[in-house]
Design a protein around this motif. Structure first.
Motif, PDB file in Angstrom:
ATOM      1  N   GLN A  29     -14.345  -3.498   3.973  1.00  0.00           N
ATOM      2  CA  GLN A  29     -14.390  -2.109   3.500  1.00  0.00           C
ATOM      3  C   GLN A  29     -13.366  -1.874   2.388  1.00  0.00           C
ATOM      4  O   GLN A  29     -13.627  -1.145   1.428  1.00  0.00           O
ATOM      5  CB  GLN A  29     -14.116  -1.154   4.665  1.00  0.00           C
ATOM      6  CG  GLN A  29     -15.182  -1.203   5.748  1.00  0.00           C
ATOM      7  CD  GLN A  29     -14.863  -0.279   6.925  1.00  0.00           C
ATOM      8  OE1 GLN A  29     -13.790   0.339   6.981  1.00  0.00           O
ATOM      9  NE2 GLN A  29     -15.776  -0.213   7.887  1.00  0.00           N
TER      10      GLN A  29
ATOM     11  N   GLY B  29      -7.392   9.500  -2.048  1.00  0.00           N
ATOM     12  CA  GLY B  29      -7.612   9.633  -0.592  1.00  0.00           C
ATOM     13  C   GLY B  29      -7.844   8.276   0.067  1.00  0.00           C
ATOM     14  O   GLY B  29      -7.358   7.997   1.173  1.00  0.00           O
ATOM     15  N   GLN B  30      -8.612   7.468  -0.641  1.00  0.00           N
ATOM     16  CA  GLN B  30      -8.888   6.131  -0.097  1.00  0.00           C
ATOM     17  C   GLN B  30      -7.615   5.282  -0.016  1.00  0.00           C
ATOM     18  O   GLN B  30      -7.403   4.526   0.940  1.00  0.00           O
ATOM     19  CB  GLN B  30      -9.942   5.442  -0.959  1.00  0.00           C
ATOM     20  CG  GLN B  30     -11.319   6.097  -0.847  1.00  0.00           C
ATOM     21  CD  GLN B  30     -12.323   5.487  -1.827  1.00  0.00           C
ATOM     22  OE1 GLN B  30     -11.937   4.673  -2.672  1.00  0.00           O
ATOM     23  NE2 GLN B  30     -13.592   5.869  -1.679  1.00  0.00           N
TER      24      GLN B  30
ATOM     25  N   GLN C 142      -5.367  -1.509  10.206  1.00  0.00           N
ATOM     26  CA  GLN C 142      -6.784  -1.844  10.329  1.00  0.00           C
ATOM     27  C   GLN C 142      -7.267  -2.655   9.124  1.00  0.00           C
ATOM     28  O   GLN C 142      -8.460  -2.840   8.937  1.00  0.00           O
ATOM     29  CB  GLN C 142      -7.621  -0.556  10.432  1.00  0.00           C
ATOM     30  CG  GLN C 142      -7.266   0.295  11.623  1.00  0.00           C
ATOM     31  CD  GLN C 142      -8.043   1.609  11.651  1.00  0.00           C
ATOM     32  OE1 GLN C 142      -8.834   1.875  10.767  1.00  0.00           O
ATOM     33  NE2 GLN C 142      -7.828   2.372  12.733  1.00  0.00           N
TER      34      GLN C 142
ATOM     35  N   ASN D 280       0.826  -1.223   0.000  1.00  0.00           N
ATOM     36  CA  ASN D 280       0.000   0.000   0.000  1.00  0.00           C
ATOM     37  C   ASN D 280       0.850   1.260   0.000  1.00  0.00           C
ATOM     38  O   ASN D 280       0.433   2.302  -0.524  1.00  0.00           O
ATOM     39  CB  ASN D 280      -0.925   0.000   1.202  1.00  0.00           C
ATOM     40  CG  ASN D 280      -2.154  -0.900   1.007  1.00  0.00           C
ATOM     41  OD1 ASN D 280      -2.494  -1.250  -0.123  1.00  0.00           O
ATOM     42  ND2 ASN D 280      -2.796  -1.291   2.088  1.00  0.00           N
TER      43      ASN D 280
ATOM     44  N   ALA E  55       0.190   3.953  -2.566  1.00  0.00           N
ATOM     45  CA  ALA E  55      -0.101   5.354  -2.205  1.00  0.00           C
ATOM     46  C   ALA E  55       0.767   6.316  -3.008  1.00  0.00           C
ATOM     47  O   ALA E  55       0.318   7.376  -3.457  1.00  0.00           O
ATOM     48  CB  ALA E  55       0.104   5.539  -0.698  1.00  0.00           C
TER      49      ALA E  55
ATOM     50  N   ALA F 279      -2.582   4.486   5.370  1.00  0.00           N
ATOM     51  CA  ALA F 279      -2.480   4.933   6.777  1.00  0.00           C
ATOM     52  C   ALA F 279      -3.083   3.908   7.736  1.00  0.00           C
ATOM     53  O   ALA F 279      -2.662   3.756   8.901  1.00  0.00           O
ATOM     54  CB  ALA F 279      -3.195   6.284   6.935  1.00  0.00           C
ATOM     55  N   GLY F 280      -4.131   3.239   7.232  1.00  0.00           N
ATOM     56  CA  GLY F 280      -4.787   2.273   8.143  1.00  0.00           C
ATOM     57  C   GLY F 280      -4.410   0.847   7.819  1.00  0.00           C
ATOM     58  O   GLY F 280      -5.294  -0.022   7.813  1.00  0.00           O
TER      59      GLY F 280
ATOM     60  N   ASN G 243      -4.663   6.469   0.295  1.00  0.00           N
ATOM     61  CA  ASN G 243      -3.876   7.006   1.421  1.00  0.00           C
ATOM     62  C   ASN G 243      -4.429   6.503   2.758  1.00  0.00           C
ATOM     63  O   ASN G 243      -3.675   6.203   3.704  1.00  0.00           O
ATOM     64  CB  ASN G 243      -3.894   8.529   1.393  1.00  0.00           C
ATOM     65  CG  ASN G 243      -3.052   9.078   0.246  1.00  0.00           C
ATOM     66  OD1 ASN G 243      -2.092   8.416  -0.183  1.00  0.00           O
ATOM     67  ND2 ASN G 243      -3.390  10.255  -0.243  1.00  0.00           N
ATOM     68  N   GLN G 244      -5.765   6.509   2.825  1.00  0.00           N
ATOM     69  CA  GLN G 244      -6.361   5.966   4.057  1.00  0.00           C
ATOM     70  C   GLN G 244      -5.977   4.492   4.229  1.00  0.00           C
ATOM     71  O   GLN G 244      -5.724   3.999   5.355  1.00  0.00           O
ATOM     72  CB  GLN G 244      -7.883   6.122   4.005  1.00  0.00           C
ATOM     73  CG  GLN G 244      -8.357   7.553   4.146  1.00  0.00           C
ATOM     74  CD  GLN G 244      -9.872   7.680   4.025  1.00  0.00           C
ATOM     75  OE1 GLN G 244     -10.562   6.655   3.882  1.00  0.00           O
ATOM     76  NE2 GLN G 244     -10.350   8.915   4.123  1.00  0.00           N
ATOM     77  N   LEU G 245      -5.983   3.832   3.000  1.00  0.00           N
ATOM     78  CA  LEU G 245      -5.599   2.420   3.065  1.00  0.00           C
ATOM     79  C   LEU G 245      -4.174   2.262   3.575  1.00  0.00           C
ATOM     80  O   LEU G 245      -3.871   1.371   4.396  1.00  0.00           O
ATOM     81  CB  LEU G 245      -5.765   1.782   1.682  1.00  0.00           C
ATOM     82  CG  LEU G 245      -5.400   0.296   1.566  1.00  0.00           C
ATOM     83  CD1 LEU G 245      -6.298  -0.570   2.468  1.00  0.00           C
ATOM     84  CD2 LEU G 245      -5.506  -0.151   0.109  1.00  0.00           C
TER      85      LEU G 245
ATOM     86  N   THR H 248     -10.646  11.197  -5.014  1.00  0.00           N
ATOM     87  CA  THR H 248     -11.306  10.349  -4.006  1.00  0.00           C
ATOM     88  C   THR H 248     -10.563   9.014  -3.827  1.00  0.00           C
ATOM     89  O   THR H 248     -10.305   8.526  -2.709  1.00  0.00           O
ATOM     90  CB  THR H 248     -12.756  10.092  -4.404  1.00  0.00           C
ATOM     91  OG1 THR H 248     -13.435  11.357  -4.498  1.00  0.00           O
ATOM     92  CG2 THR H 248     -13.480   9.225  -3.390  1.00  0.00           C
TER      93      THR H 248
END
Length: 646
Positions: free
Chosen positions: A346, A328-329, A339, A259, A263, A335-336, A331-333, A325
């Motif tokens: 998700q 961002g997802q 999780q 990721n 990213a 960052a998380g 990046n969230q992926l 979008t």
């Protein structure tokens, strides 16, 4: 007995009594009375034409010419009355007709009701000739009718001159207006040439600008094609991401490292998409502004380009939003990553959404590529049109230059005349020929023109009248003498001398009382006397041979010479046989010789005429002498019979 004695004896017989003297004087006056009275009556009739009564009828109702009411009939009638060539009387039509019929007027001139309108019709759509009616009556006087015809022709000529002068004046004024308008047209043509040159320059600049825009549109189309290819690759990658979402949940540690790489790639894609979204509106607007700045680009083309740019911008903005979008997802992926395991479901959903957005981006990029390709093709068509416009404006510029040069040549060929010169030119056009009478000789007046003919005719009549009382030959001399020549000469000289005296009186009347100019007085009288004695010899011969019949033939010969001498009309107008006699009979030569000497003609011709008269005289005397010779040797019953005359 001598010749003078025989002549004196005849004179004594002619003056033996008061009645004889009266008869002799009366017969001596015959040439003076005949020639003098006739020439006096016809001394100068053309100077007295103002005594001839003539009627003028004006029925003209007038016409409108250039906004003015004119009446040419009244104008011509006023000019005729003022001129006074005839004794004009302006009367009504009925009075003129009855006046010509009952000899109150010798002729009449009538201007009909449409006279002015007919003259004015020359410049209209239905031109027709004006009519002037001449009414004559030969029972009044044939010559008056002839003079009236000549007067009418003179009036017609005067009217034609006036109409032609007005028409020529209008033509010249119109020509001047045409020249003035052509001068203005030349100025306009100069401006048109300058405008065409400016338009030609602008069209060249427009063609160059469109060519540049076409190059930019080609580059845009290529960039959009690359964007479509990249977005398609992105959609394929996101598809792989969605397929491996389950593996991500199992291998979170591995996914975290992947990721991080994803990213980075996603950020690069987001940066590219953001830059494309930021630059696309300005590039499209600049293209539209450039097209509008060219001025002559078809507005429908601009509208089409505007619509295409708007569609492209919409797709790009939407695609950029989706990409951002997705980034961002991602990046969230990244960052998380910790999780990932708990949010595998998700992540799977997000990867599917990212795949869908990438597909939309690919679709929008493809649409942008298609629109930019259409823009490129439209600009190509626009470039071709601008090139044709430039070439057409070049042709227009050349044509306007030719128009200007042609108008300039036309102005140069039309003269720039002043109003005064135009008026003079119109007068010259209306009456281009001025008859100059350059006479070698001139009689001066009508009476002087007839004088040679009536002088010669009076000479014949005078001699003919004398032979009514003068004996052709002396019977006593014939009986007593046997000398035919002396008897013939005595019989000829008696009337010949009296005839010469008659010519003295007639010459005095012609040169003195009537005042006719005579160029060679002595020569003219000499020829008059020669003609008289020649006529005496001819009538003597007729009397010697034929007696009273010969005297009558003298009258017939006079009538014949009266019509063949060419005294009034040229002898060339005579019928053939009479024209032939003109060259034979003596009076023709007497008339011609007197003309030469009276008017100052050719002396050689006068001498030739005198020679012909002398030849006639000698031949007549010879014939008379032969007749007298016969009478001195023989007697016939005719000689013994009394004569009907004398």
């Amino acid at each position: 007995m001598k010749i003078p004695q025989m002549i004196a004896a005849e004179f004594r017989r002619l003056t033996a009594s008061p009645m004889s003297i009266v008869a002799l004087i009366a017969l001596m006056c015959v040439p003076v009375l005949y020639g003098g009275l006739y020439l006096w009556a016809n001394q100068n009739p053309y100077a007295n034409l103002d005594r001839i009564p003539a009627a003028i009828v004006v029925d003209d109702t007038g016409a409108d010419v250039d906004g003015k009411t004119v009446n040419y009939g009244d104008q011509v009638a006023d000019q005729l009355i003022e001129d006074g060539s005839f004794q004009w009387h302006r009367v009504a039509a009925g009075s003129a007709t009855s006046g010509v019929d009952d000899s109150k007027y010798d002729f009449s001139i009538t201007f009909p009701s449409d006279f002015s309108s007919a003259l004015a019709s020359a410049s209209g759509k239905s031109p027709h000739r004006a009519v002037v009616t001449l009414t004559t009556n030969d029972t009044n006087s044939y010559l008056a009718s002839t003079i009236g015809t000549q007067a009418a022709e003179k009036i017609r000529t005067s009217i034609v001159k006036q109409v032609n002068e007005e028409a020529a004046q209008q033509f010249l004024v119109g020509l001047a207006d045409i020249r003035s308008n052509l001068v203005k047209a030349v100025d306009g043509a100069d401006k048109l040439v300058d405008g065409a040159a400016s338009a030609q320059s602008g069209a060249s600049q427009l063609a160059d600008g469109i060519a540049s825009a076409q190059t930019g549109a080609t580059q845009l189309a290529d960039g959009n094609a690359q964007l479509a290819s990249g977005s398609q690759q992105l959609a394929s990658k996101l598809g792989e991401l969605s397929a491996g979402a389950q593996q991500v949940s199992d291998g979170a540690a591995k996914v975290a490292a992947g990721n991080d790489q994803l990213a980075g790639k996603a950020n690069e894609a987001g940066y590219a998409a953001a830059k494309l979204a930021a630059d696309a509106p300005a590039a499209g607007q600049k293209l539209i502004d450039d097209l509008k700045a060219r001025g002559d680009v078809d507005p429908t083309v601009i509208d089409r380009v505007q619509a295409a740019v708007t569609d492209i911008d919409t797709v790009v903005q939407k695609g950029n939003g989706d990409i951002q979008t997705a980034v961002g997802q991602v990046n969230q992926l990244a960052a998380g990553a910790d999780q990932v395991a708990s949010g595998a479901a998700q992540v799977a959903d997000g990867s599917q959404q990212a795949q869908s957005g990438a597909s939309q981006l690919a679709s929008g990029a493809a649409t942008a590529a298609t629109g930019s390709a259409q823009l490129r093709d439209g600009l190509g068509t626009l470039h071709d049109g601008s090139t044709k416009l430039r070439d057409g404006l070049t042709t227009l510029h050349d044509g306007t230059a030719q128009l200007r040069d042609g108008l300039t040549d036309g102005v140069a060929k039309i003269p720039d005349n002043s109003p005064a010169l135009q008026k003079k030119q119109a007068s010259t056009i209306a009456d281009p020929v001025n008859l100059k009478n350059d006479s070698i000789t001139s009689a001066g007046t009508y009476g002087a023109g007839l004088a040679p003919f009536f002088v010669a005719l009076a000479g014949w009549i005078g001699i003919y009248a004398l032979f009514l009382i003068v004996k052709p030959v002396s019977r006593r001399a014939i009986t007593a003498l046997h000398s035919p020549v002396k008897i013939t000469l005595a019989g000829w000289l008696t009337p010949g001398l009296l005839g010469a005296v008659q010519m003295i009186g007639l010459f005095a009347i012609v040169s003195g009382a009537l005042g006719f100019g005579i160029h060679n007085p002595l020569g003219m009288y000499g020829l008059m006397a020669l003609a008289s004695v020649t006529f005496a010899a001819i009538i003597l011969a007729l009397n010697v041979w034929l007696g009273s019949v010969g005297q009558f033939l003298g009258l017939v010969l006079m009538v014949l010479q009266l019509v063949t001498a060419g005294g009034t009309f040229p002898w060339q107008t005579l019928p053939g046989p009479l024209a032939s006699l003109h060259h034979v009979l003596p009076m023709s030569y007497a008339v011609d010789g007197i003309r030469q000497l009276m008017y100052g003609g050719n002396p050689a011709t006068a001498w030739a005429d005198a020679g012909v008269l002398a030849l006639w005289m000698l031949i007549a005397l010879l014939v008379a002498a032969i007749g007298v010779t016969r009478m001195t040797h023989f007697r016939t019953l005719r000689d013994l019979r009394p004569s009907l005359i004398g």
